[in-house]
Design an enzyme around this catalytic site. Structure first.
Site, PDB file in Angstrom:
ATOM      1  N   GLY A 103      21.417 -14.974  30.520  1.00 20.16           N
ATOM      2  CA  GLY A 103      20.629 -13.764  30.696  1.00 20.16           C
ATOM      3  C   GLY A 103      19.393 -14.030  31.541  1.00 20.16           C
ATOM      4  CB  THR A 106      20.041 -18.439  31.539  1.00 20.12           C
ATOM      5  OG1 THR A 106      20.007 -18.462  30.121  1.00 20.12           O
ATOM      6  CG2 THR A 106      20.949 -19.532  32.067  1.00 20.12           C
ATOM      7  CG  ASP A 128      20.735  -6.131  24.833  1.00 22.61           C
ATOM      8  OD1 ASP A 128      21.531  -5.892  23.914  1.00 22.61           O
ATOM      9  OD2 ASP A 128      19.703  -6.801  24.675  1.00 22.61           O
TER      10      ASP A 128
HETATM   11  O1  F6P Z   1      21.215 -10.412  24.053  1.00 19.34           O
HETATM   12  C1  F6P Z   1      20.227  -9.584  23.665  1.00 19.34           C
HETATM   13  C2  F6P Z   1      20.247  -9.324  22.216  1.00 19.34           C
HETATM   14  O2  F6P Z   1      21.517  -8.927  21.864  1.00 19.34           O
HETATM   15  C3  F6P Z   1      19.182  -8.289  21.816  1.00 19.34           C
HETATM   16  O3  F6P Z   1      19.626  -6.976  21.801  1.00 19.34           O
HETATM   17  C4  F6P Z   1      18.716  -8.802  20.490  1.00 19.34           C
HETATM   18  O4  F6P Z   1      17.394  -8.436  20.254  1.00 19.34           O
HETATM   19  C5  F6P Z   1      18.846 -10.273  20.654  1.00 19.34           C
HETATM   20  O5  F6P Z   1      19.958 -10.491  21.500  1.00 19.34           O
HETATM   21  C6  F6P Z   1      18.990 -11.012  19.357  1.00 19.34           C
HETATM   22  O6  F6P Z   1      19.338 -12.328  19.631  1.00 19.34           O
HETATM   23  P1  F6P Z   1      19.140 -13.580  18.671  1.00 19.34           P
HETATM   24  O7  F6P Z   1      19.195 -13.081  17.268  1.00 19.34           O
HETATM   25  O8  F6P Z   1      20.264 -14.474  19.025  1.00 19.34           O
HETATM   26  O9  F6P Z   1      17.822 -14.162  19.015  1.00 19.34           O
END
Ligand code: F6P
Length: 342
Positions: A103, A106, A128
């Site tokens: 994302g 990265t 997202d």
């Molecule tokens: O990739 C983004 C996401 O899905 C967000 O919507 C969410 O806030 C986050 O990842 C949560 O990620 P983690 O719990 O792995 O830190």
């Protein structure tokens, strides 16, 4: 040519399809050999590797998660990191290039490394769908599918009990998952971070749905903040990566909705269920094509670029295209969806 590949940041359905697409196209079209780094940049800096043959990637496109593992290690902040550290790692493993799948964080790290002369290409990833430079990211379709199925289920229990059901979906900064899930499931209100909405307006939508004999359905993105309800503004603190802890907005909204409308209200948080499990066919195809595109980018030595979906084509754009600004839900898409609320 020997190519390293890694997955970094939060996981996402379709990561394995990217890896398989890159490895198969790399072997068949470009005479490339692939080495996987385990757990993102951590594996790069700590020499955690696995050889990726055709045999190893066989049948993985349908698997959720990432066979390589992932972490939130930053290439510049970690010990032994920076351009020199990553260049030394590539050298130790005899690698001519690195494919970074991840994302915003990265890809920002990858861009900085490419700017410092490293042979790196990117593949954008997030459920997202809020990265710039690409029309869609893989994983989004799966998250919407899971959300829609869950809300279809919430609807029948809500209808049986004459309750309002609130479903909280992911979406820290952008409401794409909430918007598409809400439209697909026929929600009576969709609440997203981009739109400040008052509790009175939410209560009106819920009340209107109930007046028509429906069990009101509210879809809320985790990053939504209502315009005027102080009790839901209380921060939940920071997580171990220093980001505000989200989650819980559905639980916070439910009692307020119940109080304002007199309709019994229950909240469900879908959370990481939306990120786990098998990707949809759409995401498998998109991710496979992106992986194949990454192998082509490497073959052409187009460092500092990433693959992107433009319309129905996989194109090549500079890494900064993903980083310039977050792709949020535009006003006209929200207005269109809002015609259906209430
Ligand atoms: O990739 C983004 C996401 O899905 C967000 O919507 C969410 O806030 C986050 O990842 C949560 O990620 P983690 O719990 O792995 O830190």
């Amino acid at each position: 040519m020997r190519v390293g590949i890694m997955t970094s940041g939060g996981d996402c359905p379709g990561l394995n399809a990217v890896i398989r697409g890159a490895v198969l196209n790399g072997i068949k079209s470009h005479d490339q050999e692939y080495v996987g780094f385990l757990d993102g940049w951590k594996g790069v800096l700590e020499d955690l590797t696995v050889d990726l043959s055709r045999h190893v990637v066989r049948g993985i496109a349908k698997q959720g998660g990432t066979i390589l593992g992932t972490s939130r290690t930053h290439p510049y902040n970690a010990e032994g990191g920076g351009a020199a550290g990553v260049a030394a790692a590539l050298e130790r493993h005899g690698l001519d290039a690195l494919v970074a799948i991840g994302g915003e964080g990265t890809l920002a790290g990858a861009k900085r490394l490419a700017d410092e002369g490293l042979p790196i290409v990117g593949v954008p990833k997030t459920i997202d769908n809020d990265l710039g430079g690409t029309d869609y990211t893989f994983g989004f379709d799966t998250a919407v599918q899971i959300g829609t199925e869950a809300i279809d289920r919430l609807r029948t229990t809500g209808e049986s009990h004459h309750r309002c059901m609130v479903a909280e979906v992911m979406g820290r900064h952008a409401g794409w998952i909430a918007l598409h899930t809400g439209m697909a499931a026929g929600a009576h209100a969709v609440l997203i971070p981009e739109q400040k909405v008052s509790m009175a307006q939410i209560a009106e939508w819920v009340g209107d749905a109930e007046d028509r004999g429906r069990a009101p359905l509210v879809v809320v993105a985790e990053g939504f903040v209502p315009e005027d309800a102080d009790e839901v503004h209380t921060p939940l603190g920071l997580d171990r990566h220093g980001r505000p802890r989200l989650g819980g907005i559905g639980d916070r909204l439910a009692p307020i909705i119940e109080e304002m409308t007199g309709i019994e209200t229950r909240a469900t948080t879908l959370g990481h269920i939306q990120r786990g499990g098998t990707p949809t066919a759409f995401d498998r195809v998109l991710a496979t094509r992106m992986g194949m595109g990454a192998a082509d980018l490497v073959a052409d030595g187009e460092w500092g670029r990433m693959v992107a979906l433009k319309g129905t084509d996989i194109e090549r754009v500079p890494l900064e295209a993903a980083l310039q600004s977050l792709k949020t839900v535009p006003q006209h898409r929200y207005d269109e969806a809002a015609i259906l609320f209430g």
